[in-house]
Design an enzyme around this catalytic site. Structure first.
Site, PDB file in Angstrom:
ATOM      1  N   ALA A  35       0.631  -1.278  -0.105  1.00 28.67           N
ATOM      2  CA  ALA A  35       0.132  -0.115   0.010  1.00 28.67           C
ATOM      3  C   ALA A  35       0.740   1.122   0.052  1.00 28.67           C
ATOM      4  O   ALA A  35       0.315   2.263  -0.422  1.00 28.67           O
ATOM      5  CB  ALA A  35      -0.893  -0.235   1.206  1.00 28.67           C
ATOM      6  N   VAL A 134     -19.774 -10.167  -1.245  1.00 27.15           N
ATOM      7  CA  VAL A 134     -20.183 -11.315  -2.212  1.00 27.15           C
ATOM      8  C   VAL A 134     -18.583 -12.266  -2.196  1.00 27.15           C
ATOM      9  O   VAL A 134     -17.682 -11.624  -2.619  1.00 27.15           O
ATOM     10  CB  VAL A 134     -20.306 -10.854  -3.566  1.00 27.15           C
ATOM     11  CG1 VAL A 134     -20.720 -11.716  -4.610  1.00 27.15           C
ATOM     12  CG2 VAL A 134     -21.187  -9.675  -3.595  1.00 27.15           C
ATOM     13  N   ILE A 138     -12.913 -14.327  -2.574  1.00 25.48           N
ATOM     14  CA  ILE A 138     -12.740 -14.354  -3.931  1.00 25.48           C
ATOM     15  C   ILE A 138     -13.133 -12.848  -4.488  1.00 25.48           C
ATOM     16  O   ILE A 138     -14.361 -12.229  -4.312  1.00 25.48           O
ATOM     17  CB  ILE A 138     -13.830 -15.264  -4.710  1.00 25.48           C
ATOM     18  CG1 ILE A 138     -13.972 -16.527  -4.038  1.00 25.48           C
ATOM     19  CG2 ILE A 138     -13.553 -15.025  -6.140  1.00 25.48           C
ATOM     20  CD1 ILE A 138     -14.982 -17.441  -4.375  1.00 25.48           C
ATOM     21  N   LYS A 207     -26.271 -11.144  -2.790  1.00 28.19           N
ATOM     22  CA  LYS A 207     -25.146 -11.168  -3.561  1.00 28.19           C
ATOM     23  C   LYS A 207     -25.285 -10.898  -5.079  1.00 28.19           C
ATOM     24  O   LYS A 207     -24.538 -10.304  -5.805  1.00 28.19           O
ATOM     25  CB  LYS A 207     -24.369 -12.445  -3.393  1.00 28.19           C
ATOM     26  CG  LYS A 207     -24.063 -12.655  -1.511  1.00 28.19           C
ATOM     27  CD  LYS A 207     -23.493 -14.011  -1.472  1.00 28.19           C
ATOM     28  CE  LYS A 207     -23.175 -14.029   0.246  1.00 28.19           C
ATOM     29  NZ  LYS A 207     -22.891 -15.249   0.531  1.00 28.19           N
ATOM     30  N   GLY A 304     -16.158 -17.152   6.449  1.00 23.99           N
ATOM     31  CA  GLY A 304     -15.464 -17.161   7.636  1.00 23.99           C
ATOM     32  C   GLY A 304     -14.399 -16.060   8.114  1.00 23.99           C
ATOM     33  O   GLY A 304     -14.194 -15.041   7.039  1.00 23.99           O
TER      34      GLY A 304
END
Lengths: 438, 438
Positions: A35, A134, A138, A207, A304
């Site tokens: 960053a 969502v 991923i 989603k 999770g």
């Protein structure tokens, strides 16, 4: 790295909030190298301040009043990890009103109130990032919104609820019925005490609403999604589907049908050979079909603490990069800041460890297996499996295959050298490396 | 969209160059809605100006001298699609020197000269984007560099050469040997006349060099990659691996092993059940394991005019978004510019078309199948398959399963209604929708 760290205020210290704090700390150096500056949580709001936590909150101002975090003048980015509509909505709008960037994991909030929230963000010139809303870890929002931006998207179809996929996978693998597996999933923590938001398809519909909007450029319209749960699927349906060459998966499907958009969540038979049919258990996957790219699929853990925190922190890095850099240098070419590249060495192949497949031609002499296994044993190479075919009477050699356990390539080179020197082995030993990719 | 379009200069009018021009034209509206302004090619350089092309070059200044395109003061972004090292390297450096942004699909150039090119870009404050250099249309660079930036990446392992994967897939499916399949692949255009760059693993090593650098924050170091081709794999090795529970794939593997980085391209046995083992033919897939996200996989077409153009154009949109917007509004929240949202309607479920799985309980009366098929036939519903189990003498009903072809949900609702009214059917008809996801 002479820049001051960016200061984050966290709303919610549940699973995802705790995971985010842990991840920001554990990977602090890596994150700063990417960053261009550090990212630190300076204040956090929790519903229950007296709760015992394993999480260390050192250096974090804790409050029971979430508005304190939003109002804290030091806080530059507000991270909303409470979930649900209110007070999340009011808090996000308050943060925007104060000109703060927002990162949220809240799918219901974005699906139902995103239009309002993004309009407010637009007016105030702040970012609202929601990758974690969502498919957990991923990076599917980024893939569609940026990675596939040259395409007209035709179809988005995803396994985007891990609870449903876990239940359907268990039902198939064990021939068990829905209620039995649901009860187990609840015991294991894969399903909530009240599982209806998951198994009735509402969570997937939230989603899907978001995915459809970014795929097709349509407003968020949750109320238009056709939603059907998995509760009526029987073990026998899964068995009949199998007989016909199909798997049953709960899919969220958004399709551009030319004359309109299809938006639907329902159990779906899909051909067994399709890559998405092999997505099992709590894993998520999203198929995106674009007119130029063709079919693409994005696979990973959809829920999770750590996978969701992965998405939250990646959003934080995105926001920090945009706040910090001139547009041209927003993302470093090689992901890490040029002055933060590492000089960790690339290992020579000799010191790499893998398992091995070995094929050799044995001259049909007694004791050949004993000779080879003795060589392997002396070099500390354990054998996983051996295939030796019944010798063809016409041939004067017989192929023997060894599958070994993991060992350094150096030792294997030595072993192969010794094996090739045996009288009972003809020609060279052919080796292919084996990886479990775990 | 009152902003002027961004003007592109294209180097190379081969497969990818032509694909890029086609895609920019075909999806011009969609791309402008996402990028906030149009993107047009105004000049292009080709080696052979006299070549007959099916591609229309209307509105594009054509030159045989690539330096003309780089020097064209109107050109704001140079798109390098020539491939190879020279003259590509000199042209890219010249474009950077003139303060122009660069988009390239050139993996060899980035793997071998990326360190020099990015340093030059850094000095001049320009972007060099290279999503198309790895895995074609799969946005894997963006996924690792941005989407997973919260993670310490542990492993990147990819099927990143479609030629090798096609050959190994065909060898397995047909039990054919390497030379036979290679010759066929050459006839079909899946392998080059000189296939060595692909089958010896050099192409994959270029891509792995790039992936490893962005995953681990190490300089590009192609010369450190261990590279082994697939030419010695025999049909019998694929059969033995199968017997042992494995598939053989050519993988590029980059792993952070704590004390060093592993960088290697070689044929690899991987367990059949691993999702990457099911990636067949010319498809590519990259497994990325992060400490927070766990295993993720990115799947799609790794080569070809349109998939590669998808990556090139997505990079162009990325660059244009960064050139155009304040950092806060670089990517619109919902992918498309707020004033460019579409109001295309969401279809009611009744007008959606799918195939159907129907399960019903038939009372054991003669003629039940005839009655049901008559109803389906009258509503134009074709039957794909029927399962009727031999009736259990103890049961008074027998389950019958129909798999239908695609039909509007409206007709299916009517059919189900009529079927449920039959005397020979007991209870309700259970329906699950079927999608081929093609």
């Amino acid at each position: 790295m002479s820049l001051q760290p960016i200061k984050i205020g966290l709303l919610g210290l549940g699973t995802v909030g705790g995971g985010t704090i842990n991840l920001l700390r554990r990977n602090a150096e890596e994150i700063a190298r990417r960053a261009g500056r550090g990212i630190v949580v300076i204040s956090a709001a929790a519903r229950d301040l007296d709760k015992t936590r394993t999480l260390s909150l050192e250096g974090i101002r804790l409050t029971g009043n979430a508005q304190d975090v939003v109002a804290d003048p030091e806080v530059e980015i507000v991270c909303e990890l409470i979930g649900g509509i209110e007070p999340a909505r009011a808090l996000v709008l308050a943060a925007i009103e104060r000109g703060k960037h927002v990162v949220t994991a809240n799918k219901a909030l974005i699906a139902l109130h995103g239009n309002e929230i993004f309009a407010a963000a637009q007016r105030k010139g702040v970012m609202v990032a929601f990758e974690a809303a969502v498919a957990g870890g991923i990076p599917i929002i980024k893939a569609i919104r940026e990675g596939l931006s040259g395409n007209r998207i035709q179809t988005v179809a995803g396994i985007i609820n891990g609870t449903c996929n876990y239940i359907l996978t268990e039902m198939r693998e064990r021939g068990a019925d829905f209620q039995t597996v649901l009860a187990e999933a609840q015991r294991l923590g894969y399903a909530e005490a009240d599982p209806s938001v998951d198994i009735d398809g509402v969570d997937a519909a939230h989603k899907l609403t978001i995915l459809a909007s970014i795929a097709f450029g349509i407003p968020l319209q949750f109320d238009k999604v056709y939603t059907e749960g998995i509760g009526r699927i029987g073990a026998m349906d899964i068995a009949y589907a199998d007989e016909l060459g199909y798997r049953i998966k709960s899919l969220g499907i958004a399709r551009h049908a030319g004359d309109g958009i299809e938006l639907r969540v329902h159990p779906t038979l899909i051909p067994k050979r399709h890559p998405i049919a092999g997505v099992e258990g709590v894993m998520n996957a999203v198929l995106v079909v674009g007119d130029a790219v063709g079919p693409t699929m994005f696979y990973g853990r959809g829920a999770g603490a750590e996978p969701t925190a992965s998405a939250v922190v990646s959003d934080l890095v995105d926001v920090v990069r945009a706040m910090t850099s001139d547009p041209e240098n927003r993302v470093p070419h090689l992901a890490f800041q040029p002055n933060a590249m590492s000089d960790i060495t690339v290992k020579p192949m000799e010191s790499v460890q893998t398992a091995y497949y070995l094929r050799m031609n044995a001259v049909d002499k007694p004791g050949v297996l004993a000779n080879v296994t003795a060589i392997l044993g002396k070099l500390g190479i354990s054998i996983e499996a051996i295939i030796q075919k019944v010798p063809d009477p016409a041939a004067n050699v017989v192929p023997v295959i060894f599958l070994t356990q993991r060992v350094q390539e150096r030792n294997m080179n030595e072993a192969i050298h010794a094996i090739e020197a045996l009288d009972s082995i003809s020609g060279s030993v052919f080796r292919v490396r084996v990886e479990m990719l775990e």
